[in-house]
Design a protein around this motif. Structure first.
Motif, PDB file in Angstrom:
ATOM      1  N   LYS A   1       0.833  -1.199   0.000  1.00  0.00           N
ATOM      2  CA  LYS A   1       0.000   0.000   0.000  1.00  0.00           C
ATOM      3  C   LYS A   1       0.876   1.261   0.000  1.00  0.00           C
ATOM      4  CE  LYS A   1      -3.784  -2.408   0.434  1.00  0.00           C
ATOM      5  NZ  LYS A   1      -4.747  -2.499  -0.699  1.00  0.00           N
ATOM      6  N   PRO A   2       0.500   2.283  -0.777  1.00  0.00           N
ATOM      7  CA  PRO A   2       1.201   3.560  -0.629  1.00  0.00           C
ATOM      8  C   PRO A   2       0.981   4.101   0.779  1.00  0.00           C
ATOM      9  CG  PRO A   2      -0.134   3.525  -2.625  1.00  0.00           C
ATOM     10  CD  PRO A   2      -0.528   2.328  -1.825  1.00  0.00           C
ATOM     11  N   VAL A   3       2.060   4.494   1.436  1.00  0.00           N
ATOM     12  CA  VAL A   3       1.974   5.042   2.786  1.00  0.00           C
ATOM     13  C   VAL A   3       2.503   6.468   2.758  1.00  0.00           C
ATOM     14  CG1 VAL A   3       2.747   4.818   5.184  1.00  0.00           C
ATOM     15  CG2 VAL A   3       2.243   2.765   3.837  1.00  0.00           C
ATOM     16  N   VAL A   4       1.817   7.358   3.443  1.00  0.00           N
ATOM     17  CA  VAL A   4       2.225   8.758   3.497  1.00  0.00           C
ATOM     18  C   VAL A   4       2.210   9.216   4.950  1.00  0.00           C
ATOM     19  CG1 VAL A   4      -0.137   9.613   3.143  1.00  0.00           C
ATOM     20  CG2 VAL A   4       1.808  11.046   2.503  1.00  0.00           C
ATOM     21  N   ILE A   5       3.162  10.055   5.301  1.00  0.00           N
ATOM     22  CA  ILE A   5       3.215  10.623   6.650  1.00  0.00           C
ATOM     23  C   ILE A   5       2.398  11.914   6.650  1.00  0.00           C
ATOM     24  CG2 ILE A   5       4.748  11.704   8.354  1.00  0.00           C
ATOM     25  CD1 ILE A   5       6.866   9.628   7.529  1.00  0.00           C
ATOM     26  N   GLY A   6       1.658  12.152   7.702  1.00  0.00           N
ATOM     27  CA  GLY A   6       0.752  13.284   7.782  1.00  0.00           C
ATOM     28  C   GLY A   6       1.413  14.634   7.530  1.00  0.00           C
ATOM     29  N   GLY A   7       0.633  15.557   6.967  1.00  0.00           N
ATOM     30  CA  GLY A   7       1.147  16.865   6.617  1.00  0.00           C
ATOM     31  C   GLY A   7       1.615  17.697   7.791  1.00  0.00           C
TER      32      GLY A   7
ATOM     33  N   LYS B   1      13.646  14.402   3.436  1.00  0.00           N
ATOM     34  CA  LYS B   1      13.700  13.667   2.173  1.00  0.00           C
ATOM     35  C   LYS B   1      14.544  12.403   2.306  1.00  0.00           C
ATOM     36  CE  LYS B   1      13.166  17.325  -1.289  1.00  0.00           C
ATOM     37  NZ  LYS B   1      13.877  18.024  -2.391  1.00  0.00           N
ATOM     38  N   ARG B   2      15.685  12.535   2.972  1.00  0.00           N
ATOM     39  CA  ARG B   2      16.550  11.370   3.142  1.00  0.00           C
ATOM     40  C   ARG B   2      15.857  10.294   3.968  1.00  0.00           C
ATOM     41  NH1 ARG B   2      20.769  15.216   3.523  1.00  0.00           N
ATOM     42  NH2 ARG B   2      20.691  15.205   5.811  1.00  0.00           N
ATOM     43  N   TRP B   3      15.169  10.715   5.039  1.00  0.00           N
ATOM     44  CA  TRP B   3      14.465   9.757   5.894  1.00  0.00           C
ATOM     45  C   TRP B   3      13.373   9.036   5.112  1.00  0.00           C
ATOM     46  CZ3 TRP B   3       9.749  10.412   9.301  1.00  0.00           C
ATOM     47  CH2 TRP B   3       9.644   9.372  10.220  1.00  0.00           C
ATOM     48  N   LEU B   4      12.608   9.776   4.320  1.00  0.00           N
ATOM     49  CA  LEU B   4      11.567   9.148   3.504  1.00  0.00           C
ATOM     50  C   LEU B   4      12.182   8.132   2.550  1.00  0.00           C
ATOM     51  CD1 LEU B   4       9.311  12.235   2.587  1.00  0.00           C
ATOM     52  CD2 LEU B   4       8.842  10.454   4.289  1.00  0.00           C
TER      53      LEU B   4
ATOM     54  N   GLU C   1      15.008   6.477   2.988  1.00  0.00           N
ATOM     55  CA  GLU C   1      15.463   5.326   3.775  1.00  0.00           C
ATOM     56  C   GLU C   1      14.305   4.397   4.130  1.00  0.00           C
ATOM     57  OE1 GLU C   1      17.300   7.186   7.081  1.00  0.00           O
ATOM     58  OE2 GLU C   1      19.057   7.873   5.946  1.00  0.00           O
ATOM     59  N   LEU C   2      13.130   4.986   4.357  1.00  0.00           N
ATOM     60  CA  LEU C   2      11.949   4.197   4.703  1.00  0.00           C
ATOM     61  C   LEU C   2      11.294   3.563   3.466  1.00  0.00           C
ATOM     62  CD1 LEU C   2      10.231   6.583   7.290  1.00  0.00           C
ATOM     63  CD2 LEU C   2      11.428   4.443   7.797  1.00  0.00           C
ATOM     64  N   GLY C   3      11.733   3.973   2.291  1.00  0.00           N
ATOM     65  CA  GLY C   3      11.132   3.450   1.064  1.00  0.00           C
ATOM     66  C   GLY C   3       9.823   4.114   0.706  1.00  0.00           C
ATOM     67  N   MET C   4       9.578   5.292   1.241  1.00  0.00           N
ATOM     68  CA  MET C   4       8.334   6.018   0.961  1.00  0.00           C
ATOM     69  C   MET C   4       8.307   6.546  -0.479  1.00  0.00           C
ATOM     70  SD  MET C   4       6.341   6.228   3.704  1.00  0.00           S
ATOM     71  CE  MET C   4       6.306   6.359   5.484  1.00  0.00           C
ATOM     72  N   THR C   5       7.175   6.428  -1.123  1.00  0.00           N
ATOM     73  CA  THR C   5       7.008   6.955  -2.480  1.00  0.00           C
ATOM     74  C   THR C   5       6.053   8.143  -2.520  1.00  0.00           C
ATOM     75  OG1 THR C   5       5.205   5.385  -2.911  1.00  0.00           O
ATOM     76  CG2 THR C   5       7.449   4.705  -3.519  1.00  0.00           C
ATOM     77  N   HIS C   6       5.318   8.378  -1.434  1.00  0.00           N
ATOM     78  CA  HIS C   6       4.328   9.453  -1.375  1.00  0.00           C
ATOM     79  C   HIS C   6       4.669  10.408  -0.235  1.00  0.00           C
ATOM     80  CE1 HIS C   6       2.292   6.581  -3.903  1.00  0.00           C
ATOM     81  NE2 HIS C   6       1.237   7.347  -4.044  1.00  0.00           N
ATOM     82  N   VAL C   7       4.291  11.661  -0.390  1.00  0.00           N
ATOM     83  CA  VAL C   7       4.519  12.660   0.650  1.00  0.00           C
ATOM     84  C   VAL C   7       3.326  13.605   0.691  1.00  0.00           C
ATOM     85  CG1 VAL C   7       5.730  14.289  -0.880  1.00  0.00           C
ATOM     86  CG2 VAL C   7       6.217  14.309   1.580  1.00  0.00           C
TER      87      VAL C   7
ATOM     88  N   ASP D   1       9.228  20.758  -6.071  1.00  0.00           N
ATOM     89  CA  ASP D   1      10.494  20.128  -5.698  1.00  0.00           C
ATOM     90  C   ASP D   1      10.288  18.676  -5.279  1.00  0.00           C
ATOM     91  OD1 ASP D   1      13.243  19.905  -4.932  1.00  0.00           O
ATOM     92  OD2 ASP D   1      12.650  20.241  -2.856  1.00  0.00           O
ATOM     93  N   PHE D   2       9.350  18.437  -4.371  1.00  0.00           N
ATOM     94  CA  PHE D   2       9.106  17.073  -3.895  1.00  0.00           C
ATOM     95  C   PHE D   2       8.532  16.191  -5.003  1.00  0.00           C
ATOM     96  CE2 PHE D   2       9.898  18.721   0.288  1.00  0.00           C
ATOM     97  CZ  PHE D   2      10.217  17.621   1.071  1.00  0.00           C
TER      98      PHE D   2
END
Length: 253
Positions: free
Chosen positions: A65-71, A87-90, A92-98, A118-119
């Motif tokens: 599932k796409p996972v996103v961290i809250g705004g 950005k680096r942390w995302l 490292e976690l393998g996040m594709t969404h922001v 930018d993102f």
């Protein structure tokens, strides 16, 4: 779908964006077992991801599932000047969404658009419009202008603020929806580009009846995913006539 597929029901799109307030990996295994087919995006609410000890294990469970961290966490990062680290942390976690929002922190409009662009080079961006301050009221034309600008800047979907309790943004502090505002936004912006925060059954039913089962809805509690799916399919009294029956009269048995 159920093995006994004898009803004429159709699932016609519509993103279901689920808010997680701190469930553990095993709880998510249970949720996915029963509701996974109906979950499109998982948001780790506000800053919960940052204080979750077993975050990677949780993300492993949610790997499909796409996972996103809250705004709100993005706003905290922005306020402390830690965007590069974020950005680096995302990564490292393998996040594709922001998620990019400005519901609390004063983020100049042009700067927000720059950050979305930018993102968007490295992530799928969900931006959010509207204040988390229940007393903050903006004119519909402002909402429309902001939403269009953020889509043009590179946002995949724009979220209309509602908070997890439905008491701000497109809702009044009492929880009543600002229906006129929603209609004016939808008149100017393709509903497919919007994700309406709708944490309550009443708001979910209103959106399904107003825009159809394919409307994108967000901040859905994990235990409300299947109830929402029944609303989308017309299998709940709130939407049975509008979705399942349409203009047809009930068939004689």
């Amino acid at each position: 779908m159920p093995a006994s597929d004898f009803l004429d029901v159709k699932r016609d799109g519509g993103l279901t964006h689920v808010i997680d307030k701190g469930l553990g990996p095993r709880a998510w295994e249970d949720v996915l077992e029963t509701s996974g087919d109906y979950i499109d995006i998982v948001k780790l609410g506000w800053g919960t991801a940052y204080v979750t000890p077993n975050l990677q294990r949780k993300l492993d469970v949610l790997k499909d599932k796409p996972v996103v961290i809250g705004g709100t966490f993005f706003e905290a990062v922005y306020a402390q000047g830690k965007l590069d680290e974020y950005k680096r942390w995302l990564g490292e976690l393998g996040m594709t969404h922001v998620e990019i929002s400005d519901g609390v922190v004063d983020l100049p409009r042009e700067r927000k658009l720059e950050l979305i662009a930018d993102f968007a080079r490295d992530f799928t961006v969900l931006s959010e419009v509207g204040s988390k301050d229940a007393e903050a009221v903006f004119a519909p034309y402002q909402w429309v202008e902001w939403i269009k600008g953020e889509l043009e800047a590179g946002a995949w979907k724009v979220i209309t603020e509602g908070r997890e309790g439905g008491t701000a943004g497109i809702y009044r502090p009492t929880g009543e929806m600002r229906t006129g505002l929603v209609d004016e936004i939808a008149h100017e912006v393709d509903v497919a580009d919007l994700l309406f925060e709708a944490p309550s059954k009443a708001s979910q039913a209103w959106f399904v009846k107003h825009f159809g089962p394919g409307v994108n809805l967000g901040n859905i509690p994990p235990d409300e995913v299947i109830p929402l799916e029944t609303l989308r399919l017309g299998l709940r009294a709130d939407t049975l006539r509008e979705v399942l029956l349409g203009d047809a009269e009930p068939a004689a048995s």
